[in-house]
Design a protein around this motif. Sequence first.
Motif, PDB file in Angstrom:
ATOM      1  N   THR A 178       0.823  -1.204   0.000  1.00  0.00           N
ATOM      2  CA  THR A 178       0.000   0.000   0.000  1.00  0.00           C
ATOM      3  C   THR A 178       0.859   1.256   0.000  1.00  0.00           C
ATOM      4  N   LEU A 179       1.925   1.254   0.793  1.00  0.00           N
ATOM      5  CA  LEU A 179       2.812   2.411   0.822  1.00  0.00           C
ATOM      6  C   LEU A 179       3.467   2.626  -0.532  1.00  0.00           C
ATOM      7  N   SER A 180       3.801   1.543  -1.230  1.00  0.00           N
ATOM      8  CA  SER A 180       4.435   1.687  -2.541  1.00  0.00           C
ATOM      9  C   SER A 180       3.484   2.337  -3.543  1.00  0.00           C
ATOM     10  N   LEU A 181       2.184   2.034  -3.438  1.00  0.00           N
ATOM     11  CA  LEU A 181       1.204   2.682  -4.323  1.00  0.00           C
ATOM     12  C   LEU A 181       1.222   4.188  -4.119  1.00  0.00           C
ATOM     13  N   PHE A 182       1.169   4.608  -2.854  1.00  0.00           N
ATOM     14  CA  PHE A 182       1.108   6.035  -2.566  1.00  0.00           C
ATOM     15  C   PHE A 182       2.442   6.721  -2.808  1.00  0.00           C
ATOM     16  N   SER A 183       3.515   6.007  -2.654  1.00  0.00           N
ATOM     17  CA  SER A 183       4.819   6.562  -3.001  1.00  0.00           C
ATOM     18  C   SER A 183       4.882   6.879  -4.490  1.00  0.00           C
ATOM     19  N   ASN A 184       4.289   6.020  -5.299  1.00  0.00           N
ATOM     20  CA  ASN A 184       4.271   6.274  -6.737  1.00  0.00           C
ATOM     21  C   ASN A 184       3.372   7.464  -7.078  1.00  0.00           C
ATOM     22  N   PHE A 185       2.238   7.593  -6.373  1.00  0.00           N
ATOM     23  CA  PHE A 185       1.358   8.746  -6.600  1.00  0.00           C
ATOM     24  C   PHE A 185       2.091  10.047  -6.276  1.00  0.00           C
ATOM     25  N   VAL A 186       2.801  10.061  -5.169  1.00  0.00           N
ATOM     26  CA  VAL A 186       3.541  11.257  -4.777  1.00  0.00           C
ATOM     27  C   VAL A 186       4.641  11.560  -5.783  1.00  0.00           C
ATOM     28  N   SER A 187       5.316  10.523  -6.260  1.00  0.00           N
ATOM     29  CA  SER A 187       6.344  10.714  -7.283  1.00  0.00           C
ATOM     30  C   SER A 187       5.752  11.345  -8.537  1.00  0.00           C
ATOM     31  N   ALA A 188       4.542  10.912  -8.909  1.00  0.00           N
ATOM     32  CA  ALA A 188       3.875  11.495 -10.075  1.00  0.00           C
ATOM     33  C   ALA A 188       3.579  12.972  -9.844  1.00  0.00           C
ATOM     34  N   ALA A 189       3.120  13.313  -8.638  1.00  0.00           N
ATOM     35  CA  ALA A 189       2.821  14.711  -8.328  1.00  0.00           C
ATOM     36  C   ALA A 189       4.078  15.573  -8.382  1.00  0.00           C
ATOM     37  N   VAL A 190       5.205  15.023  -7.939  1.00  0.00           N
ATOM     38  CA  VAL A 190       6.475  15.753  -8.015  1.00  0.00           C
ATOM     39  C   VAL A 190       6.857  15.998  -9.463  1.00  0.00           C
ATOM     40  N   ARG A 191       6.751  14.964 -10.287  1.00  0.00           N
ATOM     41  CA  ARG A 191       7.130  15.109 -11.699  1.00  0.00           C
ATOM     42  C   ARG A 191       6.183  16.019 -12.473  1.00  0.00           C
ATOM     43  N   LEU A 192       4.965  16.148 -11.991  1.00  0.00           N
ATOM     44  CA  LEU A 192       4.003  17.063 -12.613  1.00  0.00           C
ATOM     45  C   LEU A 192       4.203  18.502 -12.157  1.00  0.00           C
ATOM     46  N   GLY A 193       5.067  18.711 -11.184  1.00  0.00           N
ATOM     47  CA  GLY A 193       5.359  20.056 -10.710  1.00  0.00           C
ATOM     48  C   GLY A 193       4.368  20.593  -9.698  1.00  0.00           C
ATOM     49  N   ALA A 194       3.476  19.749  -9.191  1.00  0.00           N
ATOM     50  CA  ALA A 194       2.496  20.215  -8.206  1.00  0.00           C
ATOM     51  C   ALA A 194       3.144  20.456  -6.850  1.00  0.00           C
ATOM     52  N   ILE A 195       4.164  19.673  -6.520  1.00  0.00           N
ATOM     53  CA  ILE A 195       4.891  19.816  -5.260  1.00  0.00           C
ATOM     54  C   ILE A 195       6.368  19.560  -5.530  1.00  0.00           C
ATOM     55  N   GLY A 196       7.203  19.917  -4.545  1.00  0.00           N
ATOM     56  CA  GLY A 196       8.617  19.609  -4.616  1.00  0.00           C
ATOM     57  C   GLY A 196       8.942  18.302  -3.919  1.00  0.00           C
ATOM     58  N   GLN A 197      10.198  17.908  -4.001  1.00  0.00           N
ATOM     59  CA  GLN A 197      10.595  16.633  -3.415  1.00  0.00           C
ATOM     60  C   GLN A 197      10.464  16.617  -1.896  1.00  0.00           C
ATOM     61  N   THR A 198      10.802  17.717  -1.245  1.00  0.00           N
ATOM     62  CA  THR A 198      10.685  17.764   0.214  1.00  0.00           C
ATOM     63  C   THR A 198       9.230  17.655   0.648  1.00  0.00           C
ATOM     64  N   ASP A 199       8.347  18.383  -0.034  1.00  0.00           N
ATOM     65  CA  ASP A 199       6.925  18.273   0.280  1.00  0.00           C
ATOM     66  C   ASP A 199       6.409  16.870  -0.011  1.00  0.00           C
ATOM     67  N   GLY A 200       6.992  16.224  -1.007  1.00  0.00           N
ATOM     68  CA  GLY A 200       6.606  14.850  -1.295  1.00  0.00           C
ATOM     69  C   GLY A 200       6.888  13.933  -0.124  1.00  0.00           C
ATOM     70  N   GLN A 201       8.067  14.093   0.476  1.00  0.00           N
ATOM     71  CA  GLN A 201       8.419  13.269   1.632  1.00  0.00           C
ATOM     72  C   GLN A 201       7.561  13.618   2.847  1.00  0.00           C
ATOM     73  N   LYS A 202       7.246  14.879   3.015  1.00  0.00           N
ATOM     74  CA  LYS A 202       6.362  15.282   4.112  1.00  0.00           C
ATOM     75  C   LYS A 202       4.974  14.667   3.940  1.00  0.00           C
ATOM     76  N   THR A 203       4.515  14.616   2.701  1.00  0.00           N
ATOM     77  CA  THR A 203       3.202  14.037   2.423  1.00  0.00           C
ATOM     78  C   THR A 203       3.188  12.553   2.760  1.00  0.00           C
ATOM     79  N   LEU A 204       4.215  11.838   2.354  1.00  0.00           N
ATOM     80  CA  LEU A 204       4.289  10.409   2.653  1.00  0.00           C
ATOM     81  C   LEU A 204       4.368  10.163   4.164  1.00  0.00           C
TER      82      LEU A 204
END
Length: 250
Positions: A178-204
Amino acid sequence: MTTTILTATLTRLMDAPSLKPESLEPENFAELPLLLWLSPAFPVGSFAYSHGLEWAVEAGDIVDAATLQIWLVDLLNFGAPRSDAVLFACAFRAGRSSDWAALAEINELAVALAGSAERRLETCAQGGAFVSAMRAAWTCAALEHLPASGDPIAYPVAVGTAAAGHGLSLDLSLQAFTLSLFSNFVSAAVRLGAIGQTDGQKTLAGILPDVRRLARETSSAGLDDLGGCAFRSDIAAMRHETQYSRLFRS
């Protein structure tokens, strides 16, 4: 006297079963292969899918870390990832008990539950790629009872069956999946420019307690517990099919 006492104490500590080096033997790290199977390096092509997030970003539903976390928590509670967790648990138990007829039915249902063409592609393409890679490098008897190459197999069913076939823990495997699914979603959001990498880790980090709770709730769930109503996510998946400019396949 002090040296004698210290030596005796250290001797007792070293003799304690819980502190012996043997407690670090590989069998106590049985779930270690999950770090490989669910990593971005494992050849399932997870980087190519956004689960509809690409449309959500373009539509303005996701604009920052706060709106992303709201979207992801809704997915976790009501969306396809929750159903995937239930299907994972059911497939795991079927594989553990060698109930191959039940496993086939679970897979057929999992494929049928995909609510759009891209959702079906997302789960079946990753499921098929996962089984192919596992049969080549991490084969086990349970994998031979999954559909042949080219036939549809849902990703959670594939991973759940492999985890059962290798004798892993259902709870830990389900959390990791389950965590891997959401990790991939966050990675997609980072690559789309919606958030940065640090915010991605905070979200996870923020949704990790929810992931653990989901694993606890679904580890004993059955097919009757399937269900969800994440309509905006389903609409995002359908709208993405005709989105003009796309980075992702879903």
